[in-house]
Design an enzyme around this catalytic site. Structure first.
Site, mmCIF file in Angstrom:
data_model
loop_
_atom_site.group_PDB
_atom_site.id
_atom_site.type_symbol
_atom_site.label_atom_id
_atom_site.label_comp_id
_atom_site.label_asym_id
_atom_site.label_seq_id
_atom_site.Cartn_x
_atom_site.Cartn_y
_atom_site.Cartn_z
ATOM 1 N N GLY A 130 -10.304 17.353 -40.719
ATOM 2 C CA GLY A 130 -9.359 17.278 -42.067
ATOM 3 C C GLY A 130 -8.232 16.555 -41.540
ATOM 4 N N GLY B 121 -5.866 14.674 -44.397
ATOM 5 C CA GLY B 121 -4.846 15.376 -45.025
ATOM 6 C C GLY B 121 -3.444 15.287 -44.401
ATOM 7 C CB THR C 40 -2.370 29.933 -43.613
ATOM 8 O OG1 THR C 40 -1.261 30.206 -44.432
ATOM 9 C CG2 THR C 40 -3.659 30.694 -44.297
ATOM 10 C CG ASP C 41 2.572 32.234 -43.876
ATOM 11 O OD1 ASP C 41 1.878 31.485 -44.810
ATOM 12 O OD2 ASP C 41 3.762 32.153 -44.144
ATOM 13 C CD GLU C 42 -0.649 31.011 -49.071
ATOM 14 O OE1 GLU C 42 -1.684 31.428 -49.786
ATOM 15 O OE2 GLU C 42 -0.088 30.106 -49.178
ATOM 16 C CE1 TYR D 153 -5.737 27.426 -48.040
ATOM 17 C CE2 TYR D 153 -4.118 29.238 -48.193
ATOM 18 C CZ TYR D 153 -4.664 28.077 -47.657
ATOM 19 O OH TYR D 153 -4.229 27.610 -46.554
ATOM 20 C CE LYS E 51 -6.981 28.152 -43.557
ATOM 21 N NZ LYS E 51 -7.428 27.046 -42.613
ATOM 22 C CE LYS F 194 -1.307 22.564 -51.108
ATOM 23 N NZ LYS F 194 -1.602 22.067 -49.879
HETATM 24 P P1 NAD Z 1 -4.636 19.128 -47.018
HETATM 25 O O1 NAD Z 1 -5.266 19.761 -48.495
HETATM 26 O O2 NAD Z 1 -3.435 18.135 -47.241
HETATM 27 O O3 NAD Z 1 -5.590 18.531 -46.202
HETATM 28 C C1 NAD Z 1 -6.908 19.173 -45.919
HETATM 29 C C2 NAD Z 1 -7.834 17.879 -45.493
HETATM 30 O O4 NAD Z 1 -9.261 18.579 -45.090
HETATM 31 C C3 NAD Z 1 -8.106 16.713 -46.435
HETATM 32 O O5 NAD Z 1 -8.104 15.733 -45.898
HETATM 33 C C4 NAD Z 1 -9.323 17.013 -46.850
HETATM 34 O O6 NAD Z 1 -10.176 15.547 -47.438
HETATM 35 C C5 NAD Z 1 -10.151 17.531 -45.761
HETATM 36 N N1 NAD Z 1 -11.425 18.234 -46.275
HETATM 37 C C6 NAD Z 1 -11.523 19.311 -47.151
HETATM 38 N N2 NAD Z 1 -12.803 19.539 -47.210
HETATM 39 C C7 NAD Z 1 -13.512 19.261 -45.786
HETATM 40 C C8 NAD Z 1 -14.766 19.223 -45.430
HETATM 41 N N3 NAD Z 1 -15.659 20.163 -45.956
HETATM 42 N N4 NAD Z 1 -15.124 18.485 -44.302
HETATM 43 C C9 NAD Z 1 -14.074 17.912 -44.030
HETATM 44 N N5 NAD Z 1 -12.987 17.507 -44.099
HETATM 45 C C10 NAD Z 1 -12.625 18.249 -45.246
HETATM 46 O O7 NAD Z 1 -4.149 20.446 -46.233
HETATM 47 P P2 NAD Z 1 -3.032 20.678 -45.349
HETATM 48 O O8 NAD Z 1 -1.744 21.313 -46.144
HETATM 49 O O9 NAD Z 1 -2.691 19.636 -44.379
HETATM 50 O O10 NAD Z 1 -3.252 22.193 -44.484
HETATM 51 C C11 NAD Z 1 -4.239 21.790 -43.340
HETATM 52 C C12 NAD Z 1 -4.507 22.898 -42.642
HETATM 53 O O11 NAD Z 1 -3.559 23.942 -42.337
HETATM 54 C C13 NAD Z 1 -5.508 24.026 -43.666
HETATM 55 O O12 NAD Z 1 -6.404 24.519 -42.899
HETATM 56 C C14 NAD Z 1 -4.438 24.800 -44.399
HETATM 57 O O13 NAD Z 1 -5.063 25.947 -44.635
HETATM 58 C C15 NAD Z 1 -3.451 25.100 -43.119
HETATM 59 N N6 NAD Z 1 -2.169 25.462 -43.380
HETATM 60 C C16 NAD Z 1 -1.390 24.703 -44.106
HETATM 61 C C17 NAD Z 1 -0.012 25.005 -44.285
HETATM 62 C C18 NAD Z 1 0.855 24.267 -45.460
HETATM 63 O O14 NAD Z 1 1.946 24.697 -45.580
HETATM 64 N N7 NAD Z 1 0.508 23.267 -45.862
HETATM 65 C C19 NAD Z 1 0.570 26.145 -43.648
HETATM 66 C C20 NAD Z 1 -0.298 26.847 -42.781
HETATM 67 C C21 NAD Z 1 -1.531 26.554 -42.675
HETATM 68 O O1 DAU Z 2 2.164 29.759 -46.295
HETATM 69 C C1 DAU Z 2 1.350 28.708 -45.980
HETATM 70 C C2 DAU Z 2 0.826 28.213 -46.916
HETATM 71 O O2 DAU Z 2 1.743 27.348 -47.795
HETATM 72 C C3 DAU Z 2 -0.439 27.346 -46.955
HETATM 73 O O3 DAU Z 2 -1.647 27.975 -46.307
HETATM 74 C C4 DAU Z 2 -0.930 26.568 -48.090
HETATM 75 O O4 DAU Z 2 -2.060 25.751 -47.722
HETATM 76 C C5 DAU Z 2 0.101 26.022 -48.823
HETATM 77 O O5 DAU Z 2 -0.488 25.431 -49.789
HETATM 78 C C6 DAU Z 2 1.300 26.763 -49.241
HETATM 79 O O6 DAU Z 2 0.966 27.903 -50.053
HETATM 80 P P1 DAU Z 2 2.172 28.111 -51.129
HETATM 81 O O7 DAU Z 2 1.224 28.858 -52.190
HETATM 82 O O8 DAU Z 2 3.032 28.955 -50.719
HETATM 83 O O9 DAU Z 2 2.621 26.564 -51.442
HETATM 84 P P2 DAU Z 2 2.665 26.055 -53.006
HETATM 85 O O10 DAU Z 2 3.528 24.717 -52.538
HETATM 86 O O11 DAU Z 2 1.724 25.718 -53.804
HETATM 87 O O12 DAU Z 2 3.968 27.065 -53.639
HETATM 88 C C7 DAU Z 2 5.242 27.322 -53.177
HETATM 89 C C8 DAU Z 2 6.010 28.206 -53.880
HETATM 90 O O13 DAU Z 2 6.326 27.541 -55.129
HETATM 91 C C9 DAU Z 2 4.935 29.497 -54.381
HETATM 92 O O14 DAU Z 2 6.016 30.608 -54.587
HETATM 93 C C10 DAU Z 2 4.639 28.960 -56.108
HETATM 94 C C11 DAU Z 2 5.912 28.115 -56.374
HETATM 95 N N1 DAU Z 2 5.302 27.048 -57.009
HETATM 96 C C12 DAU Z 2 4.635 26.114 -56.727
HETATM 97 C C13 DAU Z 2 4.328 24.979 -57.297
HETATM 98 C C14 DAU Z 2 3.143 23.896 -57.081
HETATM 99 C C15 DAU Z 2 6.088 26.784 -58.296
HETATM 100 O O15 DAU Z 2 7.087 27.597 -58.852
HETATM 101 N N2 DAU Z 2 5.775 25.724 -59.311
HETATM 102 C C16 DAU Z 2 4.967 24.892 -58.881
HETATM 103 O O16 DAU Z 2 4.541 23.679 -59.441
#
Ligand code: NAD
Ligand code: DAU
Length: 335
Positions: A8, A11, A125-127, A149, A153, A188
């Site tokens: 991944g 991403g 993830t903390d979720e 989701y 996880k 996001k």
């Molecule tokens: P993202 O959605 O930006 O990236 C995910 C990547 O995985 C993409 O490039 C996608 O093409 C690839 N992917 C999806 N399915 C796949 C598959 N079957 N095989 C190979 N590649 C695949 O996500 P992100 O925000 O970069 O998150 C990365 C990781 O971190 C995830 O596991 C997520 O759960 C975790 N995480 C994210 C956050 C956050 O705030 N974004 C916080 C804590 C943990």
């Molecule tokens: O906590 C870690 C997680 O954070 C990761 O595991 C997830 O991959 C990542 O997507 C993120 O999840 P959240 O649901 O917290 O993030 P998101 O950016 O989708 O939303 C953040 C907050 O904002 C949540 O309370 C929902 C709100 N929101 C989000 C969107 C997209 C809105 O109010 N309006 C919006 O349009």
């Protein structure tokens, strides 16, 4: 030379992690990035390193056992970022979350066990803890994920742990809070609101806007992962966070002020189903090992907003076509 298999890596966090490793270790590391290039995978994120001699991109799926049998054996370290990652999408269509986040992790773990990988980092993830109104979750607290989701996880998180207990695979599991920074897909909260505000479009606030997240700069998350590859104990879970808790209204206010846009862009929309009120993790365990975040929230937010302002080429083309259709169908509104 240490060999990494990053899944991944096209991403948001994965591509920042690859940049982090190349900047810190240069030619001491060799990185293979396997990514399915779903809507969230974007090779623009890695344009500048695409031709580096110690970096290779493989277009592939972590659910493909034959491919993982090829890619896993040379790796010293596997870092599994690959996942479907957006909560709203998991509410509408959970299928791919179950496939990639759980089954994909299983396929990778099996290959890692077969070929004796030296470190397997499962990016959880903390979720997985669910919501907490007071206090902060410790690693030993029970998991109560509330969306498809976070449940998927949590499945992968515990499956990875079981491979440590049952087979002795050197697994480390990370549970990080909400990341922000460059190259985050504009669905996001932060990149969506920044890019919408730049285009004078509305900012859709779910519910009362008072949900709380703990925001960490993506490079601090990458730094913590790198730290745990060297210092994390096998079979352990580590929370990662910065202690920057903000409501969604706080975040919205910062973005509007930074961009000089009016509050009238804020629009109130129906709440997310099963919307977790607050996330908060206790990070004493990783801090006791000697890690702490290196960026302040104020500076990193300002530089993140500036990055989206200066890199329209990166996000403009993402906010069209399939992406726009998804929003129209799921939220009955345009962006
Ligand atoms: P993202 O959605 O930006 O990236 C995910 C990547 O995985 C993409 O490039 C996608 O093409 C690839 N992917 C999806 N399915 C796949 C598959 N079957 N095989 C190979 N590649 C695949 O996500 P992100 O925000 O970069 O998150 C990365 C990781 O971190 C995830 O596991 C997520 O759960 C975790 N995480 C994210 C956050 C956050 O705030 N974004 C916080 C804590 C943990
Ligand atoms: O906590 C870690 C997680 O954070 C990761 O595991 C997830 O991959 C990542 O997507 C993120 O999840 P959240 O649901 O917290 O993030 P998101 O950016 O989708 O939303 C953040 C907050 O904002 C949540 O309370 C929902 C709100 N929101 C989000 C969107 C997209 C809105 O109010 N309006 C919006 O349009």
């Amino acid at each position: 030379m240490k060999q990494y298999l990053v899944t991944g890596g096209a991403g948001f966090i994965g591509s920042n992690f690859i940049h982090y490793l190349l900047a810190k270790y240069g030619s001491e590391v060799r990185i293979v990035n396997v990514d399915k290039l779903t809507y969230a995978g974007n090779l623009d994120n890695l344009k500048d390193v695409a031709n580096a001699p110690n970096y290779r991109f493989v277009h592939g799926d972590i659910c493909d056992a034959r491919l993982m049998d090829e890619l896993v054996p040379p790796a010293d370290v596997v870092v599994n970022f690959a996942a479907e990652s957006h909560v709203d999408r998991s509410i509408g269509a959970p299928d791919d979350f179950i496939k990639t986040d759980i089954y994909g992790a299983f396929v990778l773990l099996e290959a890692a066990r077969k070929y004796g990988v030296k470190k397997f980092i499962q990016i959880s993830t903390d979720e997985v803890y669910g919501s907490i109104l007071d206090g902060s979750f410790k690693e030993s607290d029970r998991l109560e994920p509330s969306s498809p989701y976070s449940a998927s996880k949590a499945g992968a998180d515990r499956l990875a742990f079981s491979y440590f207990v049952t087979y002795g695979l050197p697994v480390v599991i990370t549970r990080c809070s909400n990341n922000y920074g460059p190259c985050q897909f504009p669905e996001k909260l932060i990149p969506l609101f920044v890019t919408n505000a730049l285009e004078d479009k509305s900012l859709p606030i779910y519910g009362d806007g008072k949900n709380v997240r703990d925001w960490i700069y993506v490079m601090d998350h990458c730094d913590a992962i790198d730290f745990l590859i060297s210092h994390g104990d096998d079979g352990q879970v580590y929370n990662i966070g910065s202690g920057n808790e903000r409501t969604n209204l706080d975040i919205t206010g910062i973005i509007l002020r930074e961009l000089g846009k009016p509050e009238s862009l804020m629009t109130w929309v129906p709440d997310r189903l099963g919307h977790d009120r607050r996330y908060s993790v206790d990070t004493a365990k990783i801090r006791a090992l000697g890690w702490k975040p290196g960026h302040t929230f104020e500076e990193a937010m300002t530089s993140t907003i500036r990055w989206y302002r200066e890199n329209k080429w990166w996000w403009e083309k993402l906010k069209t076509g399939e992406y726009l259709e998804f929003y129209k169908q799921n939220y009955k509104r345009d962006l």
